[in-house]
Motif scaffolding. Structure first.
Motif, PDB file in Angstrom:
ATOM      1  N   THR A 594       6.237  94.876  27.827  1.00 23.12           N
ATOM      2  CA  THR A 594       5.932  96.218  28.313  1.00 23.12           C
ATOM      3  C   THR A 594       6.641  96.520  29.619  1.00 23.12           C
ATOM      4  OG1 THR A 594       3.757  96.128  27.254  1.00 23.12           O
ATOM      5  CG2 THR A 594       4.049  97.749  29.010  1.00 23.12           C
ATOM      6  N   MET A 595       6.631  95.587  30.532  1.00 22.27           N
ATOM      7  CA  MET A 595       7.233  95.767  31.861  1.00 22.27           C
ATOM      8  C   MET A 595       8.751  95.758  31.767  1.00 22.27           C
ATOM      9  SD  MET A 595       6.875  93.208  35.149  1.00 22.27           S
ATOM     10  CE  MET A 595       7.686  91.839  34.343  1.00 22.27           C
ATOM     11  N   CYS A 596       9.394  96.736  32.349  1.00 21.18           N
ATOM     12  CA  CYS A 596       8.920  97.956  32.983  1.00 21.18           C
ATOM     13  C   CYS A 596       9.518  99.108  32.173  1.00 21.18           C
ATOM     14  CB  CYS A 596       9.355  98.002  34.435  1.00 21.18           C
ATOM     15  SG  CYS A 596       8.975  99.549  35.278  1.00 21.18           S
ATOM     16  N   PRO A 597       8.669  99.953  31.551  1.00 17.52           N
ATOM     17  CA  PRO A 597       9.173 100.938  30.597  1.00 17.52           C
ATOM     18  C   PRO A 597      10.186 101.917  31.165  1.00 17.52           C
ATOM     19  CG  PRO A 597       6.837 101.277  31.075  1.00 17.52           C
ATOM     20  CD  PRO A 597       7.208  99.956  31.645  1.00 17.52           C
ATOM     21  N   SER A 598       9.994 102.360  32.394  1.00 13.53           N
ATOM     22  CA  SER A 598      10.952 103.322  32.947  1.00 13.53           C
ATOM     23  C   SER A 598      12.275 102.656  33.281  1.00 13.53           C
ATOM     24  CB  SER A 598      10.370 104.022  34.183  1.00 13.53           C
ATOM     25  OG  SER A 598       9.847 103.097  35.100  1.00 13.53           O
ATOM     26  N   PHE A 599      12.258 101.380  33.663  1.00 13.53           N
ATOM     27  CA  PHE A 599      13.529 100.686  33.854  1.00 13.53           C
ATOM     28  C   PHE A 599      14.252 100.525  32.524  1.00 13.53           C
ATOM     29  CE2 PHE A 599      16.134  96.869  33.730  1.00 13.53           C
ATOM     30  CZ  PHE A 599      17.048  97.178  34.730  1.00 13.53           C
ATOM     31  N   MET A 600      13.497 100.212  31.470  1.00 13.19           N
ATOM     32  CA  MET A 600      14.117 100.063  30.159  1.00 13.19           C
ATOM     33  C   MET A 600      14.846 101.336  29.742  1.00 13.19           C
ATOM     34  SD  MET A 600      11.239  97.953  28.010  1.00 13.19           S
ATOM     35  CE  MET A 600      10.681  96.323  28.502  1.00 13.19           C
ATOM     36  N   ALA A 601      14.298 102.476  30.159  1.00 10.33           N
ATOM     37  CA  ALA A 601      14.901 103.754  29.774  1.00 10.33           C
ATOM     38  C   ALA A 601      16.040 104.161  30.693  1.00 10.33           C
ATOM     39  CB  ALA A 601      13.826 104.846  29.766  1.00 10.33           C
ATOM     40  N   THR A 602      15.937 103.871  31.986  1.00 11.65           N
ATOM     41  CA  THR A 602      16.914 104.387  32.957  1.00 11.65           C
ATOM     42  C   THR A 602      17.920 103.347  33.422  1.00 11.65           C
ATOM     43  OG1 THR A 602      15.567 103.824  34.898  1.00 11.65           O
ATOM     44  CG2 THR A 602      15.144 105.971  33.833  1.00 11.65           C
ATOM     45  N   ARG A 603      17.551 102.061  33.393  1.00  8.82           N
ATOM     46  CA  ARG A 603      18.357 100.957  33.936  1.00  8.82           C
ATOM     47  C   ARG A 603      18.637 101.126  35.431  1.00  8.82           C
ATOM     48  NH1 ARG A 603      20.708  97.742  29.812  1.00  8.82           N
ATOM     49  NH2 ARG A 603      19.470  98.094  27.954  1.00  8.82           N
ATOM     50  N   ASP A 604      17.796 101.869  36.117  1.00  4.78           N
ATOM     51  CA  ASP A 604      17.939 102.053  37.563  1.00  4.78           C
ATOM     52  C   ASP A 604      17.068 101.041  38.297  1.00  4.78           C
ATOM     53  OD1 ASP A 604      19.739 104.212  37.666  1.00  4.78           O
ATOM     54  OD2 ASP A 604      18.136 105.639  37.270  1.00  4.78           O
ATOM     55  N   GLU A 605      17.638 100.376  39.288  1.00  2.00           N
ATOM     56  CA  GLU A 605      16.903  99.390  40.065  1.00  2.00           C
ATOM     57  C   GLU A 605      15.647  99.985  40.675  1.00  2.00           C
ATOM     58  OE1 GLU A 605      15.855  95.835  42.094  1.00  2.00           O
ATOM     59  OE2 GLU A 605      17.265  96.175  40.443  1.00  2.00           O
ATOM     60  N   GLU A 606      15.722 101.217  41.156  1.00  2.00           N
ATOM     61  CA  GLU A 606      14.555 101.798  41.832  1.00  2.00           C
ATOM     62  C   GLU A 606      13.410 102.079  40.870  1.00  2.00           C
ATOM     63  OE1 GLU A 606      14.811 106.471  42.500  1.00  2.00           O
ATOM     64  OE2 GLU A 606      16.555 105.452  43.310  1.00  2.00           O
ATOM     65  N   HIS A 607      13.682 102.102  39.577  1.00  2.00           N
ATOM     66  CA  HIS A 607      12.635 102.336  38.591  1.00  2.00           C
ATOM     67  C   HIS A 607      12.180 101.049  37.918  1.00  2.00           C
ATOM     68  CE1 HIS A 607      13.022 106.480  39.396  1.00  2.00           C
ATOM     69  NE2 HIS A 607      14.208 106.609  38.855  1.00  2.00           N
ATOM     70  N   SER A 608      12.433  99.925  38.559  1.00  2.00           N
ATOM     71  CA  SER A 608      11.888  98.640  38.110  1.00  2.00           C
ATOM     72  C   SER A 608      10.690  98.293  38.981  1.00  2.00           C
ATOM     73  CB  SER A 608      12.950  97.538  38.234  1.00  2.00           C
ATOM     74  OG  SER A 608      13.246  97.285  39.602  1.00  2.00           O
ATOM     75  N   THR A 609       9.897  97.368  38.506  1.00  2.00           N
ATOM     76  CA  THR A 609       8.781  96.863  39.318  1.00  2.00           C
ATOM     77  C   THR A 609       9.297  96.322  40.647  1.00  2.00           C
ATOM     78  OG1 THR A 609       7.542  96.292  37.323  1.00  2.00           O
ATOM     79  CG2 THR A 609       6.884  95.192  39.353  1.00  2.00           C
ATOM     80  N   ARG A 610      10.372  95.574  40.586  1.00  4.20           N
ATOM     81  CA  ARG A 610      10.961  95.006  41.800  1.00  4.20           C
ATOM     82  C   ARG A 610      11.406  96.107  42.749  1.00  4.20           C
ATOM     83  NH1 ARG A 610      16.231  91.151  41.249  1.00  4.20           N
ATOM     84  NH2 ARG A 610      17.254  93.124  40.743  1.00  4.20           N
ATOM     85  N   GLY A 611      12.047  97.129  42.214  1.00  2.00           N
ATOM     86  CA  GLY A 611      12.545  98.208  43.056  1.00  2.00           C
ATOM     87  C   GLY A 611      11.425  98.922  43.785  1.00  2.00           C
ATOM     88  N   ARG A 612      10.353  99.230  43.069  1.00  2.00           N
ATOM     89  CA  ARG A 612       9.239  99.964  43.699  1.00  2.00           C
ATOM     90  C   ARG A 612       8.538  99.110  44.752  1.00  2.00           C
ATOM     91  NH1 ARG A 612       8.420 101.378  37.935  1.00  2.00           N
ATOM     92  NH2 ARG A 612       9.382 103.420  37.668  1.00  2.00           N
TER      93      ARG A 612
END
Length: 987
Positions: A594-612
């Protein structure tokens, strides 16, 4: 007049150019203990973008740092440079030549992605790092990665055929196997390329005797530059079962000379890789493992040379710390449930081959050869794929699991992967422990025992001067010990900022001077990833957490005392919660979980758990502007968090970004007015009551021409979304007039959480719940809450939410006073009682409510299994596709739902590994495109192709996402159970 650097990059690059403070902060760290803010970040879309970025940087005299997943443990991927991140766009598999066993890729391709593509061809990439679900191949090449099966497949250098490389001045090198004539032709060129081909062999020849004398004769050496790769007589000495001889036989065109061998393992200090051709190896048809439980680490390591006689494909070690940590983690606690007591070490021995009989014979041989081994307590073979993979996955999670150890001292990476000959490993580990014991420092030992590469992590707190001194002293003493054993300071993770400091002493002045000459040859101005391989930078410089590190004092709305206690501090628990992220990047996986659905869609570092977590940490520790915590930029970072709680379960360090987002929003609304849409969504409970009371008029109004456009403008609800349908005959009305089943009450009473989603929009689900519970012999009493409060705190309106939760706790505590269970059909609402309530209201009453709250299907399955109720169901000879709710998967798992469905005879249940559906409450209404991209990843295709039975989804949001994305009308599992109740017992 020359253009500013950022402006010129934006003009010449089609990809993304990031120079804001938050983005630079996100790329200032990786999985190591180091932090250096970059000058800027470029995410190229093509080789042309990379060339433009390199040329612009060269014109400005600015360093370049190529980067993939940022999973480096030694600090290779942080520097004051222009970071070129290949992971978002340049992640394509360009060509697979299965007949020749070759694959052409871009550097951002992830190892698991490549292996998934190779599997239908019966192939795989040989090196298999534990970070395979997020490690980019470009990084593996730069680091000369190996992995667990290196005893069979060697290192990345053994599998690289061609590289396209850009030097710091923009010169492009084609690195490939060359015969003598081709070498001579390249050497004749009056270009930078010609100069490299002329001078590199001369550099090697000048120090050939030193290379033979000083390079360690072990497989796992990745420190320094690969000068030994150009000394043919050394290549036949390494004890690799299937690399040297077998690969040479498989690929006769490997050539006499290949410049790629000096680029591999150079950590991006010589050039930037834009494309690679790699060799693939046959995929074993069968695998099996044996888990050996040892009383001591010494006993485990001493057995390795004996085990190697059976020709395993891997021998991995886990120590007591990892075993114990796996037992406390929701994701991993069942993986090693066969381990008895508290052994000091486990060895996981793997065999692979074409037949199961071959693997089984090897396992039997292992059992016989170790039958009387002193210190061996237990032998557990596993050929079942599920059990085998659970054991293996626990090993892969070792490093991030370790960083969840509570307390200020954490197991940190700076001397964590020395390598010696396998026969020396036990003595080396004992001597290493002595270094730690003299300072009262504990350490975790695990790693690749088959090749003598041990991951050893001393537990230190780098925020204290005492432990910083210990770090430097331990580093120096370990380097001296490595020299004594003629081993390698790094067997896998490279030099980086942690170990480049030692290369001069380990290799000697002549070889170090040769390294410096190689660096000048490829990079005369020193612009490529400065401070690595040839560097005297101390390992205690550039630390993420040093003695000057401080946090801001923030009064929080939620209770973070648990996080503070875990960090060994009584200070800011909000900051401590962000510091739980160690940077390992498990949240960057895209194929499973599941982790992290928005990163899976965007591939943006800031939208990963680590980024936030990183962005919040930087703000809370004063490394961003004073108003950064409540800025619009921070809002943008947190906005695409779906609050699915996948991170809470799947992050080995237990980072809970959903909780962090609630706190952030509460802080944000201290200085910003919530939007009208935010306020409306927060009042979902009231809205649904009003909509139900006015139905069907409310439904008709919502579907008038122009209504969707108006809703979007006023409330931010995307016009492409279908709004839920309100039911005038809602659940409460039905319940007030229904006649209980005659058998209700004979087994006791339950409280049903009549949530405001299903009650007013899908009342048939709670009706089915009542039918099941009463048939099972229970009297049903409704909780009768206005709302569980989840919409309030998910939108950050904590004041209203907390007030409501306090009332709800008082009501539920009283209703469940005699340990009456509180049951619910909607996971997001029921599990709010379990997860959010104690953080909002940290009282004994909240804990009591938490302890009595269960999802209805799981509770029913448990009662049935215990013989406390007797429900009979008609057979259903179909296959049901189950999509679990995110928060259910994160907090309690879906096994209870599956157990309940198994009560239906002949029903086959398949759970799809779909992660988050993408709706997540109001998220899918406000972020339609991202929401649908998440659904399209796995869930939508699975639902569209499932034609053999019902699609099941416990979540209200999930069912509506499936309807919007596929037209599938999914059922709640409770509905299916009620439908299959045998009619004989119906009143």
């Amino acid at each position: 007049m020359p253009l500013p650097l950022e402006t010129e990059l934006r003009q010449q690059i089609a990809g993304d150019v990031l120079f804001d403070d938050v983005s630079r902060g996100l790329y200032s760290t990786d999985a190591s203990i180091y932090q250096i803010p970059p000058i800027g970040v470029v995410l190229p879309k093509s080789k042309a973008d990379v060339r433009a970025a390199v040329q612009v940087a060269a014109a400005h005299g600015v360093p370049i740092l190529p980067r993939g997943g940022g999973t480096s443990l030694s600090g290779q991927t942080v520097a004051a440079a222009i970071v070129i991140d290949f992971s978002k766009y340049m992640n394509r598999i360009l060509e697979i030549d299965a007949e020749r066993g070759l694959v052409r890729i871009e550097p951002g391709v992830v190892l698991d992605q490549l292996n998934t593509a190779l599997k239908p061809h019966g192939l795989q990439f040989g090196p298999d790092v534990s970070t395979s679900n997020r490690a980019a191949l470009g990084g593996m090449i730069g680091n000369n990665s190996a992995g667990s099966r290196s005893v069979r497949h060697g290192k990345t250098i053994d599998h690289v055929r061609d590289l396209h490389v850009l030097l710091a001045d923009g010169t492009e090198l084609q690195c490939e196997p060359l015969d003598a004539d081709a070498i001579a032709q390249r050497q004749s060129l009056e270009t930078t390329e010609g100069e490299i081909y002329r001078r590199l062999p001369a550099i090697v020849d000048a120090v050939r005797d030193e290379i033979i004398a000083r390079y360690p004769r072990i497989l796992r050496r990745v420190s320094g530059y690969n000068l030994d790769a150009f000394v043919p007589e050394l290549q036949t000495e390494l004890p690799i079962a299937a690399t040297s001889a077998e690969l040479n036989a498989q690929w006769p065109d490997r050539g006499e000379f290949n410049l790629a061998k000096i680029i591999v393992g150079a950590e991006g200090t010589l050039g930037t890789i834009t494309e690679a051709v790699l060799h693939a190896v046959p995929l074993p048809q069968q695998r099996g493992v044996a888990c050996l439980q040892f009383r001591t680490i010494d006993a485990a390591l001493k057995s390795v040379t004996t085990i190697l006689k059976t020709e395993p494909s891997a021998i991995e070690m886990l120590d007591k710390y990892i075993i114990e940590l796996s037992r406390t983690n929701l994701e991993y606690r069942s993986y090693l449930d066969f381990v008895e007591g508290t052994p000091e070490a486990l060895l996981i021995v793997e065999y692979s081959g074409d037949t199961l009989e071959f693997v089984q014979d090897k396992l039997d041989q292992l059992e016989q050869i170790l039958a009387d081994w002193e210190g061996l307590e237990k032998y557990i073979p596993a050929v079942d794929p599920a059990q085998r993979d659970r054991i293996w996955n626990c090993r892969k999670a070792s490093a991030p699991l370790l960083l969840s150890i509570p307390g200020a001292r954490k197991p940190i990476a700076f001397v964590e992967d020395p390598a010696v000959a396998p026969g020396q490993a036990a003595e080396f580990a004992r001597r290493f422990r002595e270094i730690l014991d003299r300072r009262g420092v504990a350490g975790s030992f695990y790693g690749h025992a088959s090749v003598g590469c041990l991951h050893i992590r001393p537990m230190l707190d780098t925020k204290t001067a005492e432990d910083l001194t210990a770090l430097k002293e331990i580093s120096d003493e370990v380097a001296a010990l490595i020299g004594e054993f003629h081993g390698s300071m790094s067997g896998e993770h490279g030099d980086g900022l942690a170990r480049s400091y030692h290369n001069r002493d380990l290799f000697g002045e002549k070889l170090y001077a040769a390294f410096e000459e190689v660096k000048r040859l490829f990079d005369p101005r020193g612009l490529m990833n400065p401070g690595k391989v040839v560097s005297d930078v101390s390992p205690v410089e550039n630390l993420r957490y040093g003695t000057e590190y401080r946090g801001r004092d923030i009064k929080t709305f939620l209770d973070f005392s648990g996080e503070a206690a875990s960090a060994g501090t009584t200070g800011n628990g909000f900051l401590a919660a962000t510091e739980m992220c160690n940077g390992s990047g498990v949240c960057r996986k895209t194929n499973t979980g599941t982790m992290c659905p928005s990163f899976m869609a965007t591939r943006d570092e800031e939208h990963s758990t680590r980024g936030r977590a990183n962005a919040l940490r930087l703000a809370l520790s004063g490394q961003l502007a004073d108003d950064a915590l409540t800025s619009q930029r921070m809002y943008d970072v947190m906005d695409l968090c779906l609050m699915c709680k996948g991170c809470k379960a799947e992050c080995p360090s237990n980072v809970d970004v959903a909780k962090l987002k609630v706190e952030f929003l509460a802080q944000y609304y201290q200085t910003h007015r919530p939007s009208l849409g935010t306020v409306v969504m927060a009042h979902t409970g009231r809205l649904n009551r009003i909509g139900s009371a006015l139905a069907p008029v409310s439904n008709w109004l919502a579907r008038l021409p122009g209504a969707a456009y108006l809703t979007e403008k006023l409330f931010g609800v995307d016009r492409r979304r279908q709004l839920p349908t309100f039911q005038h005959d809602h659940f409460g009305r039905w319940f007030s007039r229904h006649t209980p089943h005659p058998g209700a009450g004979q087994n006791g009473k339950v409280i049903l959480l009549d949530d405001c989603l299903t009650s007013f929009c899908e009342p048939n689900i709670n009706r089915a719940a009542v039918q099941l519970l009463e048939r099972a012999g229970y009297t049903v009493e409704l909780a009768g809450l206005q709302c569980c409060g989840r919409p309030y705190f998910s939108k950050g309106l904590i004041a209203q939410g907390k007030s409501l939760v306090e009332k709800n706790i008082a009501t539920l505590d009283k209703l469940s006073a005699e340990d009456v269970p509180i049951l619910g059909c909607e996971p997001s609402c029921l599990l709010s009682l379990v997860d959010e309530y104690p953080d909002l209201v940290p009282t004994d009453a909240a804990q009591h409510v938490r302890s009595r709250s269960f999802t209805l299907d799981a509770w029913l399955a448990e009662q049935s299994a215990a013989g406390r109720c007797d429900l009979k169901f008609d057979p259903l000879d179909q296959s049901a596709l189950l999509h679990g709710h995110c928060q259910q998967k994160a907090l309690v798992g879906t096994s209870g739902t599956i157990d309940a469905l198994k009560l239906i005879p002949q029903l086959n249940v398949t759970e799809v590994n779909s992660g988050c559906c993408g709706m997540a409450g109001s998220f899918g209404y406000e972020h339609y495109d991202v929401s649908m991209a998440i659904g399209e990843r796995v869930l939508f295709p699975a639902a569209k192709t499932h034609t053999t039975g019902p699609v099941l989804a416990p979540g209200f949001s999930c069912r509506h996402q499936l309807a919007d994305g596929t037209g599938t009308q999914a059922l709640h599992p409770i509905e299916l159970l009620a439908q299959q109740l045998t009619p004989d017992d119906q009143p």
